[in-house]
Design an enzyme around this catalytic site. Structure first.
Site, short mmCIF file in Angstrom:
data_model
loop_
_atom_site.label_atom_id
_atom_site.label_comp_id
_atom_site.label_asym_id
_atom_site.label_seq_id
_atom_site.Cartn_x
_atom_site.Cartn_y
_atom_site.Cartn_z
N HIS A 160 -7.35 30.49 -42.50
CA HIS A 160 -7.13 30.97 -41.14
C HIS A 160 -8.29 31.82 -40.65
O HIS A 160 -8.89 31.50 -39.63
CB HIS A 160 -5.81 31.76 -41.10
CG HIS A 160 -5.36 32.17 -39.75
ND1 HIS A 160 -4.05 32.49 -39.47
CD2 HIS A 160 -6.03 32.35 -38.58
CE1 HIS A 160 -3.94 32.84 -38.20
NE2 HIS A 160 -5.13 32.76 -37.63
N TYR A 211 -24.16 47.41 -46.73
CA TYR A 211 -23.40 47.51 -45.49
C TYR A 211 -22.07 46.76 -45.57
O TYR A 211 -21.10 47.15 -44.91
CB TYR A 211 -24.24 47.05 -44.28
CG TYR A 211 -25.16 48.15 -43.84
CD1 TYR A 211 -24.74 49.10 -42.91
CD2 TYR A 211 -26.42 48.29 -44.40
CE1 TYR A 211 -25.56 50.15 -42.53
CE2 TYR A 211 -27.26 49.34 -44.02
CZ TYR A 211 -26.82 50.26 -43.09
OH TYR A 211 -27.63 51.30 -42.73
N HIS A 214 -11.85 33.91 -36.03
CA HIS A 214 -11.90 32.67 -36.78
C HIS A 214 -13.38 32.35 -37.05
O HIS A 214 -13.78 31.19 -37.01
CB HIS A 214 -11.25 31.52 -36.00
CG HIS A 214 -9.79 31.72 -35.74
ND1 HIS A 214 -9.05 30.83 -35.00
CD2 HIS A 214 -8.93 32.70 -36.11
CE1 HIS A 214 -7.79 31.25 -34.92
NE2 HIS A 214 -7.70 32.39 -35.58
N GLU A 262 0.14 36.61 -32.39
CA GLU A 262 -0.07 37.22 -33.69
C GLU A 262 0.11 38.74 -33.66
O GLU A 262 -0.47 39.46 -34.46
CB GLU A 262 -1.43 36.82 -34.23
CG GLU A 262 -1.48 35.31 -34.48
CD GLU A 262 -2.75 34.81 -35.12
OE1 GLU A 262 -2.63 33.96 -36.02
OE2 GLU A 262 -3.83 35.26 -34.73
N HIS A 274 -9.24 40.33 -35.30
CA HIS A 274 -8.96 39.10 -36.04
C HIS A 274 -9.76 37.97 -35.41
O HIS A 274 -9.60 37.70 -34.21
CB HIS A 274 -7.46 38.78 -36.01
CG HIS A 274 -7.14 37.39 -36.46
ND1 HIS A 274 -7.67 36.83 -37.61
CD2 HIS A 274 -6.36 36.43 -35.91
CE1 HIS A 274 -7.22 35.60 -37.75
NE2 HIS A 274 -6.43 35.32 -36.73
#
Length: 210
Positions: A160, A119, A94, A73, A92
């Site tokens: 994703h 926040y 999941h 990626e 990134h």
């Protein structure tokens, strides 16, 4: 922080995210900007078992020049880092709740998580664009992510998972963690009528903390 220290910090923070369930298996990837290139977690690597010397090294033109082969990626990270020159790192994941929101929200949605906490606004900002689904590693994702990242500190990849940024690696990790917690709150409060931060309160937070 020099490159050696950044590598060690990347190992430490990756292990912390993995240990607390923000990533599982070989899911997730992280990149860090260097003065003359980038560090990136290797393809098919676990954030919980990174080795500092094997972290991928890319030059300023995104050519692989050291360490193991970078994440498939890499296009995602390039899109974000080139869209936002002030960003020093991209995370990134999941993570479960944020990924759940990415499955519920419509591509093109700009605010799938409302301003529930200060926040969340401070770390993520006003916008959290949802990018249409692309197969992981598909270079076709790059233009869409680049366009969305120009005006957003974080985004969701449909079906994703989340992408978060920060001026430093620590900042990017904190943003990813805050995004996951905000997603948990949003899911817990679905169907209720929570009190949201007002537009004036959001403006005050962004004006004070950027």
């Amino acid at each position: 922080m020099d490159e050696s220290a950044l590598r060690d910090l990347l190992v430490e923070m990756g292990a912390s995210l993995f240990r607390r369930g923000f990533s599982v298996g070989s899911a997730g990837n992280i990149s860090v900007r260097l003065p003359d290139g980038y560090l990136m977690t290797p393809t098919n690597s676990s954030l919980g078992r990174l080795e500092a010397a094997r972290i991928s090294r890319l030059d300023a033109g995104w050519n692989h020049v050291g360490g193991d082969r970078p994440s498939k990626e890499v296009f995602l990270h390039r899109a974000v880092l080139e869209a936002r020159p002030e960003v020093g790192a991209v995370v990134h994941l999941h993570s479960t709740a944020a990924t759940a929101i990415s499955c519920l929200a419509a591509p093109g949605d700009e605010a799938p998580i409302p301003p529930l906490t200060p926040y969340f606004v401070m770390r993520v900002g006003r916008r959290l664009p949802v990018i249409p689904y692309y197969r992981p590693g598909d270079p076709a994702m790059e233009p869409a992510i680049h366009a969305a990242a120009k005006g957003a500190k974080a985004l969701l990849l449909a079906n994703h998972g989340p992408v978060a940024t920060g001026a430093t690696l620590a900042d990017a990790v904190y943003a990813a963690e805050e995004l996951e917690e905000a997603a948990k709150l949003a899911l817990m409060l679905r169907g209720a009528s929570p009190r949201l931060l007002t537009p004036a309160q959001v403006d005050d937070l962004l004006g004070t903390f950027g």
